[in-house]
Design an enzyme around this catalytic site. Structure first.
Site, PDB file in Angstrom:
ATOM      1  CG  ASP A   1      23.070 -18.517   9.684  1.00  0.00           C
ATOM      2  OD1 ASP A   1      22.847 -19.721   8.982  1.00  0.00           O
ATOM      3  OD2 ASP A   1      22.791 -17.328   9.192  1.00  0.00           O
TER       4      ASP A   1
ATOM      5  CG  HIS B   1      22.818 -20.542   0.979  1.00  0.00           C
ATOM      6  ND1 HIS B   1      23.047 -22.093   0.784  1.00  0.00           N
ATOM      7  CD2 HIS B   1      21.845 -20.355   2.052  1.00  0.00           C
ATOM      8  CE1 HIS B   1      21.796 -22.471   1.340  1.00  0.00           C
ATOM      9  NE2 HIS B   1      20.997 -21.627   2.051  1.00  0.00           N
TER      10      HIS B   1
END
Length: 481
Positions: free
Chosen positions: A239, A82
């Site tokens: 991730d 993000h």
């Protein structure tokens, strides 16, 4: 360095607070070298980090690996999701990156959701309803608050994109990480031109979305890194998608990850579209989907409360009937970006250990509330929860998850699953294998299974009741920004 049986690859985990690097033997999954270096993150309402520091940390961590890094034939970078990275015409950061846990863009997120026709429209087009964490809201915030920075921006990247581009010289991203921006259509698997127009973001500023398994380039000679000429660079990913690769996840297997953020997710064959906004309909790094729910307050919030109480993080005590919602950074699940921590039920005989246990309960409650939505109707509700992340080694976290879920909990022995997932992705570009199959061959998910405990429905219902009763208070905008 131990003798390797096969070629070596490098997996990188550029997380919120540090960069970790593993050099892994493709044949056996043995970690033959590793390194780590820290990042600096601002505190308060603004959560920002200097991308150049990520690059410096990557170089330090790689040099710690010694000759093993030079022998590696492929590398892949996994990064925190993000984050908004803005680059000038020379590829330098215009300003510090806005990180996933920066909640200043909550008003912009609300405006975007309503402007496109509500949560249902967003879920159908992008798979997710954007909140303050999403990159599209951060770009909208930047346009509203720092127009000079927007004018200077000639490229927009995610954290893993930035590091991959520093390696290769070419701007690329992957379907998993880009699916968390809010400007990529999961329905069509392309950038959404209408959404980009709404936030006035020129698509020419965005990286190319590469295919799973594609070689995106080779490490440049000018990168000043201990790689040999011709080292291949894999697509990289976010991730959570990397951790899913690192576990070799099959569809329907639930994962609960305890880190700076808390997440629950599972691989799915079906494209998720949850209009409630609880479940983000992310893509995975292989071609399937990764429905995921994320909380902003997990291990750091609990550690902070333990520090305030002056006790060890493991010093929990049962009982007391106290409720503590540890929303120290606002919250994403439930969607309360302006919330602060809330304590109810404090009495003269309440102990510090009971307060700390209540904080654990509040953090885990948020994750378990989203679990059924993440897994969907076809999931095996008796299957063990895969418990991973930095908090997974803590006894208090383990026992809280067991008590509030009522499910068995599997503890993979492998550490650094994000970096291992990136390494599996790098191995895949060498061998042509599915990265998840590589990780299963490495046995990364093996570990003990803790028996289920009797589910503590009384505590779950009490927390849900407090959350419902306090919803208006928690949703009130905070004065601290």
């Amino acid at each position: 360095m131990s003798a390797a049986e096969g070629p070596l690859v490098v997996g990188v985990d550029s997380s919120t607070q540090s960069t970790k690097v593993l050099v892994v033997d493709v044949s056996t999954g043995q970690v033959v070298a590793g390194g780590q270096a820290p990042h600096t993150v601002t505190t308060g309402g603004a959560r920002e980090s200097d991308p150049d520091q990520w690059w410096s940390a990557l170089r330090q961590a790689l040099h710690q690996c010694g000759e093993a890094a030079r022998e590696a034939t492929a590398v892949s970078v996994a990064g925190q999701q993000h984050g908004l990275v803005t680059l000038d015409s020379h590829g330098r950061p215009v300003r510090p990156a806005l990180l996933w846990n920066d909640v200043r863009s909550a008003p912009q997120a609300r405006r975007l959701v309503s402007g496109l026709g509500g949560p249902e429209a967003w879920a159908e087009r992008t798979g997710s309803v954007p909140g303050a964490s999403f990159t599209v809201a951060k770009w909208a915030w930047l346009r509203d608050n720092e127009p000079d920075a927007v004018s200077a921006t000639k490229a927009v990247r995610l954290p893993h994109d930035y590091l991959t581009e520093r390696l290769t010289g070419t701007g690329t991203t992957d379907r998993a990480d880009v699916s968390g921006t809010g400007w990529w259509s999961s329905k069509n698997e392309t950038y959404d031109g209408d959404i980009l127009a709404r936030v006035e973001l020129d698509p020419a500023l965005l990286p190319r979305v590469v295919r799973p398994g594609e070689v995106v380039g080779t490490v440049r000679d000018s990168a000043d890194l201990p790689f040999s000429t011709g080292t291949l660079v894999a697509p990289g990913t976010g991730d959570n998608a990397a951790a899913a690769l690192g576990l070799g996840l099959r569809p329907g297997v639930p994962v609960l990850s305890l880190g700076t953020s808390g997440t629950v997710y599972a691989v799915s064959r079906r494209r998720p579209t949850d209009p409630s906004g609880v479940v983000a309909g992310f893509a995975d790094a292989r071609g399937d989907w990764l429905p995921l729910a994320c909380t902003l307050n997990c291990t750091l919030a609990i550690d902070r409360i333990a520090t305030l109480l002056g006790v060890d993080r493991e010093a929990v005590e049962p009982g007391g009937g106290v409720t503590l919602l540890p929303y120290l950074d606002g919250e994403r699940t439930p969607n309360l970006p302006d919330a602060t921590g809330l304590l109810l039920g404090l009495r003269h005989d309440t102990s510090a250990g009971q307060l700390l246990q209540a904080a654990y309960d509040g953090a885990v409650h948020s994750l378990l509330q989203a679990l059924d939505l993440v897994l969907g109707p076809d999931a095996d509700t008796d299957a063990p929860l895969m418990l991973i992340g930095g908090g997974a080694r803590g006894s208090a976290w383990q026992q809280t998850v067991r008590r509030l879920s009522g499910r068995p909990v599997q503890m993979p022995r492998a550490d650094e699953l994000v970096a291992l997932g990136a390494a599996a992705q790098a191995a895949g570009v060498l061998t042509g294998e599915d990265p998840s199959a590589v990780a299963r061959r490495w046995g990364t998910s093996r570990g003990p299974v803790l028996d289920p405990a009797v589910r503590d429905d009384e505590t779950l219902e009490r927390i849900s009741g407090v959350l419902s009763d306090a919803a208006t208070l928690l949703d009130r905008p905070s004065d601290r920004r």
